[in-house]
Design an enzyme around this catalytic site. Sequence first.
Site, PDB file in Angstrom:
ATOM      1  CB  SER A 291     -10.245 -34.672  23.388  1.00 30.46           C
ATOM      2  OG  SER A 291     -11.295 -33.743  23.402  1.00 30.46           O
ATOM      3  CG  ASP A 302      -1.021 -27.206  34.514  1.00 30.26           C
ATOM      4  OD1 ASP A 302       0.003 -27.881  34.312  1.00 30.26           O
ATOM      5  OD2 ASP A 302      -1.557 -26.492  33.640  1.00 30.26           O
ATOM      6  CE  LYS A 316     -10.288 -32.903  18.919  1.00 30.89           C
ATOM      7  NZ  LYS A 316     -11.401 -32.067  19.401  1.00 30.89           N
TER       8      LYS A 316
END
Length: 538
Positions: A291, A302, A316
């Site tokens: 999460s 990224d 999740k």
Amino acid sequence: MRKHHSSLFTLLLLLLATPLAAQEKLDPRELAMRKLLQSTFMINQMYVDTVNIDRQVEDAITGMLSKLDPHSAYTNAKDTKKLNEPLKGNFEGIGVQFNMLDDTLVVIQPVSKGPSEKVGILAGDRIITVNDTAIAGVKMSREDIMSRLRGPKDTKVKLGVVRRGIKDVLTFTVKRDKIPVNSLDAAFMVEPGIGLVRFSNFAATTHDEVADAIRKLQRQGMKDLIIDLQGNGGGYLQAAAELASEFLPKGEMIVYTRGRGGVNMGEFRSTGGGLFTEGRIVVLVDEYSASASEILAGAIQDHDRGTIVGRRTFGKGLVQRPIDLEDGSMIRLTIARYYTPSGRCIQKPYEKGDAKSYARDVIDRYNRGELTNADSIHFPDSLRYKTLVKGRTVYGGGGIMPDIFVPLDTMRYTKLHRELSARSYINNASLHFMDKHRKELGKQYQTFESFRDGFTVPAEVLDTMFAEALRKDSLKAKDEAELEKTRTDVSLTLKGLIARDLWDMSEYFQIVYAEDPIVRQALGVLREREGKIRKLEN
């Protein structure tokens, strides 16, 4: 209650009064909801036996949610309060960290400046009664004990306490107060120039806790940072976004969400002015990082802001909206999916209504060899993405795949070690040792550094523990090699537990992380890069 039934009856009459032709023109979803209401009312009013209507409604809600995704869920009022406490950052109680030893509550540490410390309760005290009710030696559950100690702020509770060296039972009256729940487990310098922060979840106070820890480490000379998200199950999205902003330039995408039909439900971007936007970062993850942990790790990966080390995260990536119901219960309903800045969906695949297979995913990964062998991990070309700065290849398909894979070391602990841990022999050995030697340890080791460098777990502590395990549960090593390895590993764990009781969790992790393979890999990454930088400078 009669008024409530009357209103239901009125609704039902209105439904039955609607002409059939008119009902056929209604939206099918509205008809379905009327059908549910009608069925619930008729069961409550006409069934041959008395029914618990509250339970019937809860079962209906739970049944509907069970056919959706694995994370939409219902909790009753009691469970909702319990679930929210760690995320809110506080609860109301007496303010002690405790453990159970021989069916007795032993205070590990009173919370600093908390209500128990204010009245004089000390580490090592045994709480044996609460409001004259015995809680020691009666096999009372931990949950029941906690419910007796907790209570509304400013209410009072009388505690009976046994203290080593004092014959009589001491009595303390403690006024309950709000007790902070910290998510920061550890913050320390692993070696000169390299700091580490570890936190257990993303709660309302997490950003402030971690930010304060980073400032403290910077004052100690930290240049590079290890962020430990191993086992961190997540929490508040806002907390993840606030933390990511401390590491990224202003205006960078952190995460965005898409709801039904791909509609953009919102995005989070870094706010600028972060505490640590220049130093090198390594993020540690494993199969239980989930999460909000994946949001933070995905944003750092990224934007090529740091290196992700460990194993693929849980996956999740579903957004739950909490819907508070009138009786204090709650529905957490999935309304969207999380996406990393490069466009990867964090959520791993699932079949609606198949919670069992979803829960087995980590076990299935292990059986496929994914946790132990990088060659067992395969991604189709359709799951390839590019990082936003350097254009490196990263993968979607659920979870965050690390840049550097560290296999699960299935041989790290022996079978005997796992048995000793599961049956609480190691934890109890630590508690017994501290119970006898807390004062002398405090005098001998006045700083953690002196303890870390000078303390060794006495051989007799290990001998006693192994003898007790053999006598009670017939636990023994299969050969001398297993016994020797178990003794070495248990000794390290015990030293960490003793350090925790003398100081705090940060000191525990400083001890046990000396042998952690993912932490060692992170240090290797930073040392290797440091070596390359020095070569370039020369």
